[in-house]
Every structure is written in C-alpha cells, then in structure tokens.
Design a protein around this motif. Structure first.
Motif: not given
Length: 132
Positions: A3-9, A70-80
């Motif tokens: 959990x990397x960032x926060x926002x106020x509604x 946020x988390x990384x689910x999969x990594x491709x050659x040019x994609x994440x």
C-alpha cells in the motif's frame, strides 16, 4: 501487496448519492498503477493497454482516506500486469479491486512496444518505501 499512496475523498470526488464516484476511483487507479509500473520498470514510456475485472465492494465518503495497494501479477517482454486494491485507510475495508491492469513499454519515437528488460523476480525484489 504494497500500500503505497493515499488520497483524501473530497466533495468534487462524490457522485449524486454522496459517495465516491466510480469514474474518479478508476482515474486514480490508472494514475497510481502507472506510477507504480513506471517506478518498478524505471521507465516513463508506458501506456495503459487493458484494465480487466473491476469489483466495487464498499463505498467511500467525503473525508475518508483511501489507500492504494499494488502488486505485480505478471511480467512480459514489453508489458507488466498489475493488481490494485483500493481500501479505506481507517477500516481496512476494500472499496475497489482492479485486476489485470496491463501497461506496455513503448519506444517514445515510434510508439511501438519495446522490451523493458525486467523479470518478475527483479521487480519483486525491489524495495519500496511505504508511507507511515
């Protein structure tokens, strides 16, 4: 999940029913996911290709602080491919889950996909400072 960032509604983020507007949360997810992917890949030339299943689970209201995991689910050659969970900071209840968010690394000049050169193992080993 980090959990990397926060926002106020704020009042401008609300729908007619007084809860957080779905379109606003999707805008925030796209922005937060881009920032995470760009930092992970150490690349600015990314475009959103796809956002898969989105599940709204509970509401957020004016004055609530929401945080983005946020988390990384999969990594491709040019994609994440990422997963994003938005939750209420105070209650820890999930507000929204966006799965399969795909970013593609592109060549800035040609706008064509370009290898980013990272593996899932490399991305998982990156240490990111989380807010207190």
């Amino acid at each position: 999940m980090r959990f990397l960032s926060r926002r106020l509604v704020m009042p401008n983020d609300l729908n007619f029913a007084g809860s957080l507007f779905g379109g606003r949360i999707l805008e925030w997810i796209d922005e937060e996911a881009y920032i995470f992917a760009a930092c992970q890949l150490d690349a600015k030339s990314l475009v959103t290709k796809h956002i898969g299943a989105i599940s709204f689970e509970t509401s957020a209201y004016q004055g609530d602080v929401v945080e983005f995991g946020l988390g990384v689910k999969q990594v491709g050659r040019s994609s994440v491919t990422l997963t994003c969970v938005v939750r209420n900071k105070q209650t820890k209840q999930n507000i929204c889950v966006a799965d399969d968010i795909v970013f593609v690394h592109i060549d800035p000049a040609s706008r064509q996909p370009q290898p980013h050169g990272k593996t899932k193992e490399e991305l998982e080993s990156i240490k990111i400072e989380t807010p207190e």
